[in-house]
Write an enzyme that holds these catalytic residues in place. Sequence first.
Site, mmCIF file in Angstrom:
data_model
loop_
_atom_site.group_PDB
_atom_site.id
_atom_site.type_symbol
_atom_site.label_atom_id
_atom_site.label_comp_id
_atom_site.label_asym_id
_atom_site.label_seq_id
_atom_site.Cartn_x
_atom_site.Cartn_y
_atom_site.Cartn_z
ATOM 1 N N GLY A 187 -32.531 8.677 36.622
ATOM 2 C CA GLY A 187 -32.596 9.421 37.877
ATOM 3 C C GLY A 187 -33.573 8.742 38.824
ATOM 4 O O GLY A 187 -34.269 7.805 38.436
ATOM 5 N N GLY B 135 -30.520 9.905 33.079
ATOM 6 C CA GLY B 135 -29.449 10.423 33.942
ATOM 7 C C GLY B 135 -28.117 9.713 33.751
ATOM 8 O O GLY B 135 -27.057 10.291 34.014
ATOM 9 N N GLU C 140 -37.691 9.225 28.067
ATOM 10 C CA GLU C 140 -38.531 10.025 28.968
ATOM 11 C C GLU C 140 -39.947 10.287 28.465
ATOM 12 O O GLU C 140 -40.847 10.548 29.273
ATOM 13 C CB GLU C 140 -37.855 11.358 29.288
ATOM 14 C CG GLU C 140 -36.655 11.247 30.219
ATOM 15 C CD GLU C 140 -35.352 10.901 29.506
ATOM 16 O OE1 GLU C 140 -35.380 10.660 28.274
ATOM 17 O OE2 GLU C 140 -34.318 10.893 30.178
ATOM 18 N N ASP D 113 -33.807 15.217 29.268
ATOM 19 C CA ASP D 113 -33.183 16.321 30.009
ATOM 20 C C ASP D 113 -31.681 16.050 30.138
ATOM 21 O O ASP D 113 -31.065 15.657 29.160
ATOM 22 C CB ASP D 113 -33.906 16.545 31.350
ATOM 23 C CG ASP D 113 -33.807 15.343 32.285
ATOM 24 O OD1 ASP D 113 -33.579 14.208 31.812
ATOM 25 O OD2 ASP D 113 -33.950 15.540 33.511
HETATM 26 C C1 QUE Z 1 -38.481 5.767 31.116
HETATM 27 C C2 QUE Z 1 -37.606 6.513 31.878
HETATM 28 C C3 QUE Z 1 -37.060 6.000 33.070
HETATM 29 C C4 QUE Z 1 -37.431 4.705 33.466
HETATM 30 C C5 QUE Z 1 -38.309 3.951 32.689
HETATM 31 C C6 QUE Z 1 -38.833 4.489 31.525
HETATM 32 C C7 QUE Z 1 -36.152 6.759 33.913
HETATM 33 C C8 QUE Z 1 -35.690 6.142 35.104
HETATM 34 C C9 QUE Z 1 -36.085 4.819 35.435
HETATM 35 C C10 QUE Z 1 -35.677 4.109 36.628
HETATM 36 C C11 QUE Z 1 -35.187 2.825 36.540
HETATM 37 C C12 QUE Z 1 -34.805 2.101 37.671
HETATM 38 C C13 QUE Z 1 -34.938 2.671 38.925
HETATM 39 C C14 QUE Z 1 -35.446 3.969 39.038
HETATM 40 C C15 QUE Z 1 -35.816 4.661 37.895
HETATM 41 O O1 QUE Z 1 -36.937 4.148 34.608
HETATM 42 O O2 QUE Z 1 -35.789 7.917 33.584
HETATM 43 O O3 QUE Z 1 -35.565 4.510 40.264
HETATM 44 O O4 QUE Z 1 -34.587 1.979 40.065
HETATM 45 O O5 QUE Z 1 -34.854 6.830 35.909
HETATM 46 O O6 QUE Z 1 -39.719 3.775 30.771
HETATM 47 O O7 QUE Z 1 -37.262 7.754 31.483
#
Ligand code: QUE
Length: 334
Positions: free
Chosen positions: A66, A115, A138, A146
């Site tokens: 997400g 997500g 997460e 989630d």
């Molecule tokens: C753990 C996570 C997430 C993560 C890195 C973690 C996560 C998530 C993102 C993410 C990745 C690329 C993006 C961004 C978010 O990284 O849930 O906006 O461009 O969405 O170690 O849970």
Amino acid sequence: MTDASVIAARDGRIGRLLLNRPRALNALDLDMIRALRAALADWRDHPAVHAVVIDSASDRAFCAGGDIRAIRSHALAGEAAGIERFFAEEYALNAEIAAFPQPYVALIDGICMGGGIGVSVHGAVRVATEHAQFAMPETAIGMFPDIGATFVLPRLPGALGLFLGLTGHRLAGADAVHAGLATHFVPRERLLALRAALVADGPGVVAAHAAPLPGFSLAPHRAAIDRCFSAGSVSEICARLAAEDSEFARAMLATLGSMSPAALCWSFAAIRRGAGLSLGDALAAELRLTRHVTRHPDFAEGVRAMVVDKDRQPRWTPATLDQVDPAAIAEMLR
Ligand code: QUE
């Protein structure tokens, strides 16, 4: 049209959803969630749509999660309404996918985390290639698994779900089929042919494109996973891992040691509770939990360390498991 972060179009007998925000590894923002919901609402009762196929325009990621950066900004600004809007709509999308009347098919050929699992696992067909990487990571960002994972994870074989949800362990495509997150293993080289066959003939063609499933890489550790992750608390899981005396158990203990101690505790409790809930009730419980978790300092700090600054050096509050207050965790899950 090709600038849109979600491209929704009817093609032959199917409705095609293309995730198209490659520079963010297709991380879902609110606009993307709304575009996906709008397309599903259009196609729900469309007589020409016999299946929905969701796919990615990125060769690295199906969907990395997400838009957790935006959530962190809302959290730091005290904008509870912005946080609520995002998770409420994301979880509504997850429920709409689960309830979609026609087959919903996800083609997963890269990173699929958080997500991304939410927009695939609730569908009937999840195709994974050898380049797929599934994870619920997460606890590394002070959140919890989630998107309905508190419903899905406790239904995986043995204690595998709790193991995946606490450690964030990554599963490649074939392993994801063994674990139950994916349904078919299809080599990348057959994906183009599968896409064309889906458009021409519908979702019945998936099985014919699947390859024999290689062995489960976690098979040598399945018994240890069940022994350790069936414990009644996170501290007891750690104690059992320490008693295992294997390279695998030592590695998993080190991984847990890098996660937010508080997040491990609320994730453990949420996944346990989800075993007895319907998907709808689990999503409602998750939405309530997001209100507490996004106010906890570990959430902003975890996203900072893993996603924003990428120094991978989060400073957790509290720093150790034995300092986590069980009463405070219980209160968050009320
Ligand atoms: C753990 C996570 C997430 C993560 C890195 C973690 C996560 C998530 C993102 C993410 C990745 C690329 C993006 C961004 C978010 O990284 O849930 O906006 O461009 O969405 O170690 O849970």
